[in-house]
Design an enzyme around this catalytic site. Sequence first.
Site, PDB file in Angstrom:
ATOM      1  N   HIS A 243      38.895  36.908  38.979  1.00  9.71           N
ATOM      2  CA  HIS A 243      38.701  37.225  37.397  1.00  9.71           C
ATOM      3  C   HIS A 243      39.859  36.046  36.822  1.00  9.71           C
ATOM      4  CE1 HIS A 243      36.056  40.524  38.263  1.00  9.71           C
ATOM      5  NE2 HIS A 243      36.837  40.962  38.837  1.00  9.71           N
TER       6      HIS A 243
HETATM    7  O1  RIB Z   1      38.260  43.834  35.291  1.00 14.91           O
HETATM    8  C1  RIB Z   1      39.089  42.622  35.803  1.00 14.91           C
HETATM    9  C2  RIB Z   1      40.619  42.713  35.611  1.00 14.91           C
HETATM   10  O2  RIB Z   1      41.068  43.898  35.760  1.00 14.91           O
HETATM   11  C3  RIB Z   1      41.366  41.842  36.169  1.00 14.91           C
HETATM   12  O3  RIB Z   1      42.188  41.212  35.508  1.00 14.91           O
HETATM   13  C4  RIB Z   1      42.098  42.664  37.270  1.00 14.91           C
HETATM   14  O4  RIB Z   1      43.165  42.064  37.925  1.00 14.91           O
HETATM   15  C5  RIB Z   1      42.130  43.740  36.669  1.00 14.91           C
HETATM   16  O5  RIB Z   1      43.655  43.700  36.022  1.00 14.91           O
END
Ligand code: RIB
Length: 313
Positions: A243
């Site tokens: 992500h």
């Molecule tokens: O949904 C994914 C996000 O939530 C990413 O930033 C992960 O690190 C959590 O913070």
Amino acid sequence: MSARKIIIDTDPGQDDAVAILLALASPDEIDVLGLTAVAGNVPLDLTSKNARIICELAGKVDVPVFGGCDRPLSRKLVTAEHVHGKTGLDGPDLPDPEMQLQEQHGVDFIIDTLRAHPAGRITLCPLGPLTNIATAFQKAPDVVDKVAEIVLMGGAYFEVGNITPAAEFNIYVDPEAADIVFRSGVPITVMPLDVTHKALVTKERNDAFRNIGTPVGMAVAQMTDFFERFDKEKYGSQGAPLHDPCVTAYLIRPELFTGRHVNVEIETTSELTLGMTVADWWRVTDRTPNALFIGDLDADGFFSLLTERLARL
Ligand code: RIB
Ligand code: CA
């Protein structure tokens, strides 16, 4: 072109760690002025510790790390140990940090940094809940217009939720903070699940990390080995979705990403859809577009950039 000055606001988190490593490995493109930790994946004492662990892993102990807000603006903190483990950085066995946390509060660092630079020079890169950013905007409204751009990981439209059926974790944890940020008028580029779920660490890609043959390569491979369980079980995906590294990769090679400039608003009242990013992707309303909402990436290009840069550390 001179390096883009950024502040990374983060809740490490294995994927935050890779995003931070990518930024620290790319000084020609990115000048990391500091890391501000926020409560999210795990509580603040762990996110602020993990941020320092990552700086030391990268050999960049001169990057200042600040502790920010330890809870959302007006809600109880929701964490994600079920995804990231109890330390937030489960996987590799990394030593406790020696570098100290800065005395200054992370929110004040954000405010002071924006005030100390001409408008349009500083990019904010939130990788977790938007509590620190929103608090800075509330405490010092004069700094809002000084922000060049916010490039954040959060939200979802076609992918819908990963923490509830409707909401992505970062937005869900502090929807009021997200609402303040998305209404701020600052140019925003959003890396939602729609694109991050296409940045999957397949076995081949993780082997490439491991084969870098350095402590950084090994640690990243061990992080994704741990981090991928949740998404493989839930989505049957081919590996961990990276992500947060989509944010820092975008700063280096934006051409790897495609999206649309649309209106995005945040659900802050309905318990059923709390934290949903309602993106008018099909422009069915006359709401004013306020965000570049990224929907796709060149995944092979992303991973070759990431692997090449991690090898530099
Ligand atoms: O949904 C994914 C996000 O939530 C990413 O930033 C992960 O690190 C959590 O913070
Ligand atoms: Ca994160």
